[in-house]
Write a protein that holds these residues in place. Structure first.
Motif, PDB file in Angstrom:
ATOM      1  N   LEU A   1       0.832  -1.198   0.000  1.00 43.68           N
ATOM      2  CA  LEU A   1       0.000   0.000   0.000  1.00 43.68           C
ATOM      3  C   LEU A   1       0.873   1.257   0.000  1.00 43.68           C
ATOM      4  CD1 LEU A   1      -2.797  -0.833   2.613  1.00 43.68           C
ATOM      5  CD2 LEU A   1      -3.053  -0.681   0.132  1.00 43.68           C
ATOM      6  N   SER A   2       0.518   2.201  -0.843  1.00 46.99           N
ATOM      7  CA  SER A   2       1.240   3.471  -0.874  1.00 46.99           C
ATOM      8  C   SER A   2       0.744   4.357   0.267  1.00 46.99           C
ATOM      9  CB  SER A   2       1.000   4.182  -2.206  1.00 46.99           C
ATOM     10  OG  SER A   2      -0.369   4.573  -2.314  1.00 46.99           O
ATOM     11  N   GLU A   3       1.522   5.392   0.588  1.00 42.50           N
ATOM     12  CA  GLU A   3       1.100   6.323   1.626  1.00 42.50           C
ATOM     13  C   GLU A   3      -0.227   6.984   1.252  1.00 42.50           C
ATOM     14  OE1 GLU A   3       2.098   6.885   4.518  1.00 42.50           O
ATOM     15  OE2 GLU A   3       4.095   6.002   4.625  1.00 42.50           O
ATOM     16  N   GLU A   4      -0.412   7.252  -0.041  1.00 43.68           N
ATOM     17  CA  GLU A   4      -1.658   7.867  -0.482  1.00 43.68           C
ATOM     18  C   GLU A   4      -2.842   6.937  -0.249  1.00 43.68           C
ATOM     19  OE1 GLU A   4       1.715   9.839  -2.262  1.00 43.68           O
ATOM     20  OE2 GLU A   4       1.128   7.724  -2.234  1.00 43.68           O
ATOM     21  N   GLU A   5      -2.661   5.650  -0.513  1.00 46.91           N
ATOM     22  CA  GLU A   5      -3.740   4.687  -0.289  1.00 46.91           C
ATOM     23  C   GLU A   5      -4.046   4.549   1.193  1.00 46.91           C
ATOM     24  OE1 GLU A   5      -3.596   1.318  -3.706  1.00 46.91           O
ATOM     25  OE2 GLU A   5      -1.734   1.573  -2.565  1.00 46.91           O
ATOM     26  N   ILE A   6      -3.000   4.488   2.001  1.00 44.17           N
ATOM     27  CA  ILE A   6      -3.197   4.386   3.443  1.00 44.17           C
ATOM     28  C   ILE A   6      -3.970   5.600   3.955  1.00 44.17           C
ATOM     29  CG2 ILE A   6      -2.032   4.390   5.680  1.00 44.17           C
ATOM     30  CD1 ILE A   6       0.221   2.772   4.326  1.00 44.17           C
ATOM     31  N   ALA A   7      -3.568   6.791   3.506  1.00 41.60           N
ATOM     32  CA  ALA A   7      -4.246   8.018   3.927  1.00 41.60           C
ATOM     33  C   ALA A   7      -5.702   8.020   3.482  1.00 41.60           C
ATOM     34  CB  ALA A   7      -3.525   9.230   3.359  1.00 41.60           C
ATOM     35  N   ARG A   8      -5.972   7.425   2.331  1.00 39.80           N
ATOM     36  CA  ARG A   8      -7.332   7.386   1.798  1.00 39.80           C
ATOM     37  C   ARG A   8      -8.247   6.564   2.689  1.00 39.80           C
ATOM     38  NH1 ARG A   8      -7.077   4.592  -3.536  1.00 39.80           N
ATOM     39  NH2 ARG A   8      -5.558   6.256  -3.879  1.00 39.80           N
ATOM     40  N   TYR A   9      -7.714   5.509   3.297  1.00 40.45           N
ATOM     41  CA  TYR A   9      -8.528   4.606   4.094  1.00 40.45           C
ATOM     42  C   TYR A   9      -8.430   4.840   5.599  1.00 40.45           C
ATOM     43  CZ  TYR A   9      -8.132   2.093  -0.364  1.00 40.45           C
ATOM     44  OH  TYR A   9      -8.139   1.754  -1.689  1.00 40.45           O
ATOM     45  N   ARG A  10      -7.404   5.577   6.044  1.00 43.87           N
ATOM     46  CA  ARG A  10      -7.109   5.660   7.469  1.00 43.87           C
ATOM     47  C   ARG A  10      -8.286   6.161   8.306  1.00 43.87           C
ATOM     48  NH1 ARG A  10      -2.762   8.628   7.343  1.00 43.87           N
ATOM     49  NH2 ARG A  10      -1.196   6.999   7.623  1.00 43.87           N
ATOM     50  N   MET A  11      -8.964   7.214   7.848  1.00 48.64           N
ATOM     51  CA  MET A  11     -10.051   7.784   8.641  1.00 48.64           C
ATOM     52  C   MET A  11     -11.199   6.789   8.803  1.00 48.64           C
ATOM     53  SD  MET A  11      -8.934  10.748   9.644  1.00 48.64           S
ATOM     54  CE  MET A  11      -7.379   9.819   9.782  1.00 48.64           C
ATOM     55  N   GLN A  12     -11.496   6.039   7.746  1.00 49.20           N
ATOM     56  CA  GLN A  12     -12.570   5.062   7.848  1.00 49.20           C
ATOM     57  C   GLN A  12     -12.152   3.877   8.714  1.00 49.20           C
ATOM     58  OE1 GLN A  12     -15.819   5.314   6.922  1.00 49.20           O
ATOM     59  NE2 GLN A  12     -15.929   3.474   8.194  1.00 49.20           N
ATOM     60  N   VAL A  13     -10.900   3.460   8.595  1.00 43.46           N
ATOM     61  CA  VAL A  13     -10.407   2.371   9.431  1.00 43.46           C
ATOM     62  C   VAL A  13     -10.528   2.754  10.901  1.00 43.46           C
ATOM     63  CG1 VAL A  13      -8.305   1.198  10.177  1.00 43.46           C
ATOM     64  CG2 VAL A  13      -8.883   1.277   7.746  1.00 43.46           C
ATOM     65  N   GLN A  14     -10.145   3.962  11.245  1.00 40.42           N
ATOM     66  CA  GLN A  14     -10.242   4.390  12.642  1.00 40.42           C
ATOM     67  C   GLN A  14     -11.701   4.514  13.078  1.00 40.42           C
ATOM     68  OE1 GLN A  14      -7.710   7.810  13.327  1.00 40.42           O
ATOM     69  NE2 GLN A  14      -5.897   6.734  12.588  1.00 40.42           N
ATOM     70  N   ARG A  15     -12.580   4.833  12.146  1.00 45.84           N
ATOM     71  CA  ARG A  15     -14.007   4.816  12.464  1.00 45.84           C
ATOM     72  C   ARG A  15     -14.464   3.377  12.723  1.00 45.84           C
ATOM     73  NH1 ARG A  15     -17.704   8.678  12.101  1.00 45.84           N
ATOM     74  NH2 ARG A  15     -16.245  10.027  10.966  1.00 45.84           N
ATOM     75  N   ASP A  16     -13.892   2.436  11.970  1.00 45.25           N
ATOM     76  CA  ASP A  16     -14.211   1.025  12.191  1.00 45.25           C
ATOM     77  C   ASP A  16     -13.785   0.573  13.589  1.00 45.25           C
ATOM     78  OD1 ASP A  16     -15.195   0.901   9.618  1.00 45.25           O
ATOM     79  OD2 ASP A  16     -13.431  -0.090   8.775  1.00 45.25           O
ATOM     80  N   PHE A  17     -12.692   1.150  14.110  1.00 45.47           N
ATOM     81  CA  PHE A  17     -12.239   0.806  15.458  1.00 45.47           C
ATOM     82  C   PHE A  17     -13.365   0.982  16.484  1.00 45.47           C
ATOM     83  CE2 PHE A  17      -7.491   2.130  14.682  1.00 45.47           C
ATOM     84  CZ  PHE A  17      -7.312   1.000  13.906  1.00 45.47           C
ATOM     85  N   THR A  18     -14.211   1.984  16.261  1.00 43.34           N
ATOM     86  CA  THR A  18     -15.233   2.319  17.259  1.00 43.34           C
ATOM     87  C   THR A  18     -16.307   1.238  17.378  1.00 43.34           C
ATOM     88  OG1 THR A  18     -16.681   3.520  15.710  1.00 43.34           O
ATOM     89  CG2 THR A  18     -14.887   4.766  16.747  1.00 43.34           C
ATOM     90  N   THR A  19     -16.338   0.298  16.440  1.00 43.94           N
ATOM     91  CA  THR A  19     -17.368  -0.746  16.473  1.00 43.94           C
ATOM     92  C   THR A  19     -16.958  -1.946  17.328  1.00 43.94           C
ATOM     93  OG1 THR A  19     -16.504  -1.916  14.511  1.00 43.94           O
ATOM     94  CG2 THR A  19     -18.036  -0.089  14.128  1.00 43.94           C
ATOM     95  N   VAL A  20     -15.720  -1.962  17.807  1.00 42.52           N
ATOM     96  CA  VAL A  20     -15.209  -3.133  18.523  1.00 42.52           C
ATOM     97  C   VAL A  20     -15.811  -3.254  19.915  1.00 42.52           C
ATOM     98  CG1 VAL A  20     -13.136  -4.239  19.433  1.00 42.52           C
ATOM     99  CG2 VAL A  20     -13.076  -3.122  17.199  1.00 42.52           C
ATOM    100  N   PHE A  21     -15.915  -2.127  20.623  1.00 47.67           N
ATOM    101  CA  PHE A  21     -16.493  -2.114  21.967  1.00 47.67           C
ATOM    102  C   PHE A  21     -17.577  -1.048  22.021  1.00 47.67           C
ATOM    103  CE2 PHE A  21     -11.957  -3.339  22.675  1.00 47.67           C
ATOM    104  CZ  PHE A  21     -12.196  -4.669  23.021  1.00 47.67           C
ATOM    105  N   PRO A  22     -18.547  -1.198  22.903  1.00 44.22           N
ATOM    106  CA  PRO A  22     -19.664  -0.252  22.946  1.00 44.22           C
ATOM    107  C   PRO A  22     -19.336   1.093  23.580  1.00 44.22           C
ATOM    108  CG  PRO A  22     -19.922  -1.922  24.639  1.00 44.22           C
ATOM    109  CD  PRO A  22     -18.762  -2.352  23.808  1.00 44.22           C
ATOM    110  N   ASP A  23     -18.239   1.157  24.355  1.00 45.83           N
ATOM    111  CA  ASP A  23     -17.911   2.432  24.990  1.00 45.83           C
ATOM    112  C   ASP A  23     -16.512   2.884  24.571  1.00 45.83           C
ATOM    113  OD1 ASP A  23     -16.557   0.474  26.503  1.00 45.83           O
ATOM    114  OD2 ASP A  23     -18.118   0.498  28.040  1.00 45.83           O
ATOM    115  N   SER A  24     -15.595   2.986  25.492  1.00 49.37           N
ATOM    116  CA  SER A  24     -14.243   3.427  25.138  1.00 49.37           C
ATOM    117  C   SER A  24     -13.478   2.337  24.402  1.00 49.37           C
ATOM    118  CB  SER A  24     -13.471   3.827  26.399  1.00 49.37           C
ATOM    119  OG  SER A  24     -14.102   4.912  27.047  1.00 49.37           O
ATOM    120  N   VAL A  25     -12.748   2.742  23.361  1.00 47.81           N
ATOM    121  CA  VAL A  25     -11.909   1.824  22.602  1.00 47.81           C
ATOM    122  C   VAL A  25     -10.480   2.345  22.685  1.00 47.81           C
ATOM    123  CG1 VAL A  25     -11.457   0.753  20.369  1.00 47.81           C
ATOM    124  CG2 VAL A  25     -13.815   1.319  21.026  1.00 47.81           C
TER     125      VAL A  25
END
Length: 291
Positions: A62-86
């Motif tokens: 993955l290029s830095e540009e591709e990583i940057a393109r997905y990073r914000m959504q990936v971190q949003r995906d993190f929030t689905t792991v636990f119902p409160d603090s992650v």
């Protein structure tokens, strides 16, 4: 959905220690939680697997540009792991890289930042990264320092030690807790009580003391010796080295100490890391400006 609490630090500054404490605190077991289970509790911000759902490109390619393109959504995906603090571990500095944010602040609730004396950090960096002391000192000052891409991890962007500390700590906020590694060593009960207060937790004294004891360096090192530690880099014989402070006085030359202070004096001074007997290493222009 939860909200992210970053567990942030420059490498070799106590991040794993903090993760182990929190895991033992929340698990509240009567035996120490395995150090190899802390990733079940705290996500790795650089874990590449989260990006696989968004691209067919091999993760290490993955290029830095591709990583940057997905990073914000990936971190949003993190929030689905636990119902409160992650809780999310990161060694990235706070800010942007190549014009794209490294942290999604829209899903961030706060951060615990751990700072450690760079005079000791360089000593831990040597075996961890498999580099010489001179290379560690240079890396500490390198604004482009970071980790390489691999099948398991996207690159992390450290910046210099000073940049890392400055970006995370320059703006005090109710959502930011800054911890000194040395205080965690010298005053563990007071320091970790500060952490639980910050998180709005009220553990019993027994539960707090047990979590501190089960995450001690002695316990973590013994666990690594018995079962290994999956986060140990291939360049290092062990992840947990000595867990002490002020070893620089025996292992750094005066010139090396002055070299580090001359580069990082501004942030070192903020956290009380400039020894009185090395005040002469602070550039005169800086001393005048401070006065």
């Amino acid at each position: 959905m939860g909200a992210l609490i970053w567990l942030a630090s420059y490498p070799k500054s106590g991040n794993t220690w903090m993760r182990s404490f929190l895991h033992n605190l929340f698990r509240n077991s009567h035996t120490p939680v395995s150090v190899n289970e802390i990733t079940d509790f705290c996500l790795g911000g650089s874990s590449a697997g989260w990006y696989a759902k968004y691209t067919a490109t091999p993760l290490k390619d993955l290029s830095e540009e591709e990583i940057a393109r997905y990073r914000m959504q990936v971190q949003r995906d993190f929030t689905t792991v636990f119902p409160d603090s992650v809780f999310v571990k990161t060694h990235d500095y706070l800010g942007e890289y190549m014009g794209a944010p490294l942290q999604n602040m829209e899903v961030t609730a706060g951060a615990i930042y751990i700072v450690r004396n760079p005079l000791d950090v360089v000593l831990s960096m040597m075996p961890h990264f498999g580099i010489t002391l001179e290379a560690a000192i240079e890396m500490l000052a390198n604004e482009s320092a970071g980790s390489a891409s691999s099948d398991r991890h996207i690159p992390e962007h450290y910046g210099s030690w000073s940049t890392h500390v400055r970006t995370w700590t320059r703006r005090p906020s109710p959502g930011l807790l800054v911890m000194r590694y040395e205080d965690m060593l010298d005053k563990p009960k007071k320091s970790f009580k500060t952490v639980t207060n910050f998180l709005g937790l009220k553990p019993s004294p027994e539960r707090l003391e047990r979590a501190i004891r089960f995450s001690s360096f002695k316990v973590l090192k013994a666990q690594e010796e018995k079962e290994g530690f999956k986060e140990r880099p291939k360049t290092s014989q062990s992840f947990f080295r000595e867990g002490k402070r002020d070893q620089w006085r025996e292992k750094l030359t005066p010139d090396q100490v002055r070299q580090i202070i001359s580069v990082h004096h501004e942030q070192m001074d903020r956290f009380g890391y400039i020894p009185e007997d090395y005040r002469d290493a602070v550039p005169a222009s800086s001393s005048a400006a401070t006065a």
